[in-house]
Scaffold this motif. Sequence first.
Motif, PDB file in Angstrom:
ATOM      1  N   UNK A  16      51.912 -14.875 -36.353  1.00 19.74           N
ATOM      2  CA  UNK A  16      51.773 -14.779 -34.904  1.00 19.74           C
ATOM      3  C   UNK A  16      51.015 -15.982 -34.367  1.00 19.74           C
ATOM      4  N   UNK A  17      49.928 -16.334 -35.039  1.00 15.21           N
ATOM      5  CA  UNK A  17      49.143 -17.489 -34.606  1.00 15.21           C
ATOM      6  C   UNK A  17      49.972 -18.766 -34.656  1.00 15.21           C
ATOM      7  N   UNK A  18      50.691 -18.969 -35.756  1.00  7.10           N
ATOM      8  CA  UNK A  18      51.483 -20.193 -35.886  1.00  7.10           C
ATOM      9  C   UNK A  18      52.597 -20.238 -34.846  1.00  7.10           C
ATOM     10  N   UNK A  19      53.225 -19.118 -34.558  1.00  6.84           N
ATOM     11  CA  UNK A  19      54.276 -19.106 -33.538  1.00  6.84           C
ATOM     12  C   UNK A  19      53.710 -19.524 -32.187  1.00  6.84           C
ATOM     13  N   UNK A  20      52.523 -19.057 -31.845  1.00  8.27           N
ATOM     14  CA  UNK A  20      51.912 -19.434 -30.574  1.00  8.27           C
ATOM     15  C   UNK A  20      51.531 -20.917 -30.562  1.00  8.27           C
ATOM     16  N   UNK A  21      50.907 -21.408 -31.631  1.00  9.74           N
ATOM     17  CA  UNK A  21      50.484 -22.814 -31.665  1.00  9.74           C
ATOM     18  C   UNK A  21      51.684 -23.744 -31.572  1.00  9.74           C
ATOM     19  N   UNK A  22      52.759 -23.397 -32.249  1.00 14.36           N
ATOM     20  CA  UNK A  22      53.946 -24.246 -32.182  1.00 14.36           C
ATOM     21  C   UNK A  22      54.603 -24.156 -30.812  1.00 14.36           C
ATOM     22  N   UNK A  23      54.569 -22.969 -30.193  1.00 18.28           N
ATOM     23  CA  UNK A  23      55.129 -22.831 -28.849  1.00 18.28           C
ATOM     24  C   UNK A  23      54.339 -23.658 -27.835  1.00 18.28           C
ATOM     25  N   UNK A  24      53.058 -23.857 -28.100  1.00 21.31           N
ATOM     26  CA  UNK A  24      52.231 -24.683 -27.227  1.00 21.31           C
ATOM     27  C   UNK A  24      52.437 -26.172 -27.482  1.00 21.31           C
ATOM     28  N   UNK A  25      53.223 -26.489 -28.509  1.00 22.64           N
ATOM     29  CA  UNK A  25      53.581 -27.884 -28.741  1.00 22.64           C
ATOM     30  C   UNK A  25      52.946 -28.537 -29.931  1.00 22.64           C
ATOM     31  N   UNK A  26      52.111 -27.817 -30.702  1.00 26.37           N
ATOM     32  CA  UNK A  26      51.448 -28.432 -31.850  1.00 26.37           C
ATOM     33  C   UNK A  26      52.479 -29.072 -32.766  1.00 26.37           C
ATOM     34  N   UNK A  27      52.300 -30.346 -33.058  1.00 22.73           N
ATOM     35  CA  UNK A  27      53.297 -31.046 -33.856  1.00 22.73           C
ATOM     36  C   UNK A  27      52.854 -32.451 -34.186  1.00 22.73           C
ATOM     37  N   UNK A  28      53.769 -33.324 -34.559  1.00 21.07           N
ATOM     38  CA  UNK A  28      53.437 -34.693 -34.979  1.00 21.07           C
ATOM     39  C   UNK A  28      52.564 -35.414 -33.953  1.00 21.07           C
ATOM     40  N   UNK A  29      51.563 -36.097 -34.475  1.00 22.51           N
ATOM     41  CA  UNK A  29      50.657 -36.857 -33.636  1.00 22.51           C
ATOM     42  C   UNK A  29      49.433 -36.096 -33.168  1.00 22.51           C
ATOM     43  N   UNK A  30      49.456 -34.773 -33.307  1.00 19.78           N
ATOM     44  CA  UNK A  30      48.334 -33.979 -32.821  1.00 19.78           C
ATOM     45  C   UNK A  30      47.160 -34.037 -33.796  1.00 19.78           C
ATOM     46  N   UNK A  31      45.964 -34.250 -33.249  1.00 19.31           N
ATOM     47  CA  UNK A  31      44.719 -34.152 -34.010  1.00 19.31           C
ATOM     48  C   UNK A  31      44.107 -32.801 -33.673  1.00 19.31           C
ATOM     49  N   UNK A  32      43.831 -31.980 -34.690  1.00 16.03           N
ATOM     50  CA  UNK A  32      43.478 -30.575 -34.464  1.00 16.03           C
ATOM     51  C   UNK A  32      42.116 -30.235 -35.051  1.00 16.03           C
ATOM     52  N   UNK A  33      41.446 -29.286 -34.407  1.00 13.42           N
ATOM     53  CA  UNK A  33      40.188 -28.723 -34.885  1.00 13.42           C
ATOM     54  C   UNK A  33      40.388 -27.233 -35.088  1.00 13.42           C
ATOM     55  N   UNK A  34      40.130 -26.754 -36.306  1.00 11.95           N
ATOM     56  CA  UNK A  34      40.260 -25.339 -36.642  1.00 11.95           C
ATOM     57  C   UNK A  34      38.857 -24.800 -36.906  1.00 11.95           C
ATOM     58  N   UNK A  35      38.347 -24.001 -35.979  1.00 14.79           N
ATOM     59  CA  UNK A  35      36.969 -23.509 -36.031  1.00 14.79           C
ATOM     60  C   UNK A  35      36.927 -22.162 -36.740  1.00 14.79           C
ATOM     61  N   UNK A  36      35.999 -22.015 -37.688  1.00 12.26           N
ATOM     62  CA  UNK A  36      35.938 -20.789 -38.469  1.00 12.26           C
ATOM     63  C   UNK A  36      37.171 -20.656 -39.326  1.00 12.26           C
ATOM     64  N   UNK A  37      37.488 -21.720 -40.048  1.00 11.94           N
ATOM     65  CA  UNK A  37      38.785 -21.847 -40.722  1.00 11.94           C
ATOM     66  C   UNK A  37      38.963 -20.913 -41.906  1.00 11.94           C
ATOM     67  N   UNK A  38      37.893 -20.302 -42.400  1.00 16.88           N
ATOM     68  CA  UNK A  38      38.027 -19.322 -43.483  1.00 16.88           C
ATOM     69  C   UNK A  38      38.560 -19.925 -44.766  1.00 16.88           C
ATOM     70  N   UNK A  39      39.708 -19.461 -45.204  1.00 14.40           N
ATOM     71  CA  UNK A  39      40.324 -20.018 -46.417  1.00 14.40           C
ATOM     72  C   UNK A  39      41.302 -21.139 -46.086  1.00 14.40           C
ATOM     73  N   UNK A  40      41.457 -21.455 -44.795  1.00 14.74           N
ATOM     74  CA  UNK A  40      42.246 -22.618 -44.407  1.00 14.74           C
ATOM     75  C   UNK A  40      43.736 -22.396 -44.267  1.00 14.74           C
TER      76      UNK A  40
END
Length: 272
Positions: free
Chosen positions: A41-65
């Motif tokens: 569900x999370x990945x579907x939302x992030x990709x729908x928002x446009x996450x893709x090539x060229x994006x620099x991302x911050x994952x807070x509280x990343x857990x096991x990654x």
Amino acid sequence: MTDAPRGDAPAGGRYGEAVFRPEQAGESERIDFGALAYDDITMARLRALGAGPGWRCLDVGAGTGTISRRLLQEAGVASVLAVDRDVRFLTERPAPGLDVLEADITAPDFAPGRFRLVHARFVLMHLPERDRLIATLAALVAPGGVLVLSDAVDLTNDRTPGTPYTGAMRAMWQGLRSSIGTDVSWVPAYPHLLRGAGLMPVAAEIHVPPLLPGSPLSSFWADTWERSRAAMLATGLIDDAGVDEAIGYLRSDECAALSAGMLTAWGWKPKP
């Protein structure tokens, strides 16, 4: 570098370390059970928002990654900085493009840079300074970028059937609030808080995964109740037999309940 807990930390420790201890056997598996329930569900939302090539991302509280790695491997983002108070599970599983930072996001000097995507899931619900932290995370979003926050929403109320599951969930939320400061009551205010942090437009959605015997989500709640058993018992709402009954209920074909929902809200940083 991890900062020491400040004086406003609850008795159970910041981020709930006293209950959900990273060094405790099986904790990475508990986190991964939650990932199996929510990552798609999370990945579907992030990709729908446009996450893709060229994006620099911050994952807070990343857990096991799991999300950090999927952003790299599936969305093809340029890089991910995975942040957590304890990074042992992140450093165990390195990946190209994945940088790891051990840090306390509540520290006044937390400022790792600007990112096209800032993502935090099941983090802010455990912290008392939510208004300030949302402003802090919003400041890390580059113009034209997006802040995405996900946290739990309690779906039990006075009309919810009195099942063993319902009793355990009520005791868990009250026990975690008393012991480590977890508070999900304000989560529906996310869109308002994002707008207050200067982000627009904002939007939100909620996902309620099914509770099925033997499912990753059922295993996640069973493990969570085991770890938070002392806090649950301290509420007086449940006893040991009740916790055991609820765990058995999760594993039975009689289970008929709504899991806690995951509310996801997002807001965009306006371009100049």
